[in-house]
Design a protein around this motif. Structure first.
Motif, PDB file in Angstrom:
ATOM      1  N   GLY A 139       0.793  -1.218   0.000  1.00  0.00           N
ATOM      2  CA  GLY A 139       0.000   0.000   0.000  1.00  0.00           C
ATOM      3  C   GLY A 139       0.821   1.261   0.000  1.00  0.00           C
ATOM      4  N   ASP A 154      -5.293  -0.173  13.056  1.00  0.00           N
ATOM      5  CA  ASP A 154      -5.665  -0.532  11.694  1.00  0.00           C
ATOM      6  C   ASP A 154      -7.105  -1.030  11.690  1.00  0.00           C
ATOM      7  N   PHE A 177      -8.659  -5.212   2.247  1.00  0.00           N
ATOM      8  CA  PHE A 177      -8.258  -3.822   2.442  1.00  0.00           C
ATOM      9  C   PHE A 177      -8.134  -3.456   3.908  1.00  0.00           C
ATOM     10  N   ILE A 197      -7.105   0.042   6.373  1.00  0.00           N
ATOM     11  CA  ILE A 197      -6.744   1.442   6.565  1.00  0.00           C
ATOM     12  C   ILE A 197      -6.026   1.514   7.903  1.00  0.00           C
ATOM     13  N   LEU A 233      -3.210   2.995   3.400  1.00  0.00           N
ATOM     14  CA  LEU A 233      -4.131   1.995   2.869  1.00  0.00           C
ATOM     15  C   LEU A 233      -3.306   0.856   2.308  1.00  0.00           C
ATOM     16  N   TYR A 254      -3.547  -3.207   0.435  1.00  0.00           N
ATOM     17  CA  TYR A 254      -4.313  -4.268  -0.208  1.00  0.00           C
ATOM     18  C   TYR A 254      -3.584  -5.572   0.056  1.00  0.00           C
TER      19      TYR A 254
END
Length: 157
Positions: free
Chosen positions: A35, A120, A127, A129, A153, A155
């Motif tokens: 990310g 987090d 996903f 954040i 972010l 993935y």
């Protein structure tokens, strides 16, 4: 720079509020998350998630016109839960190190120790954040403390 701690605190509070929602998302051990992070510093991040052991977080980062560096941290993650309901929010803390190249008047190398603390939030199983603060103490080049942090972010593959 003074607004960064307030921004981090506000995001942590939002994360705690979101933590009141039930979650369906979960990552599996060994999953790799790739990310970006915006903040001080900004960069590209890679995280290797481990459910029952430290996760490993790497950040290749830059601070505009000042430095470029690599961070590595071992993160101990803890799931937030309320009334035996699993939440999509984890808090984490862990030790690390960094090496960097500074370009103020001339290129110089720096080396130091750091820590990481943050939250987090899993949006789904792919996903994540996060928001984090990274206190640092430089050992080579200068001996001075500093703090960084960011919002990112990832993935997961």
């Amino acid at each position: 720079m003074h607004s960064l701690p307030r921004t981090i605190l506000a995001a942590l509070l939002v994360g705690l509020c979101v933590g009141a929602l039930p979650a369906q998302a979960q990552r599996t051990s060994g999953a790799a998350g790739l990310g970006v992070q915006a903040g001080e510093p900004s960069g590209v991040t890679l995280k290797i998630y481990n459910a029952d052991a430290p996760s490993y977080d790497f950040l290749a980062a830059w601070s505009f016109n000042d430095f470029v560096f690599l961070n590595a941290h071992a993160l101990f993650e803890h799931r937030l839960s309320a009334q035996n309901i699993e939440q999509p929010v984890h808090w984490f803390v862990g030790p690390g190190t960094y090496v960097g190249v500074y370009d103020e008047d001339q290129s110089e190398a720096g080396l130091g120790v750091s820590g990481r603390v943050g939250l987090d939030i899993l949006i789904d199983e792919r996903f994540e954040i996060y928001i984090q603060a990274t206190p640092r103490f430089e050992l080579v080049r200068e001996t001075e403390p500093s703090i960084g942090g960011g919002l990112g972010l990832r993935y997961y593959f």
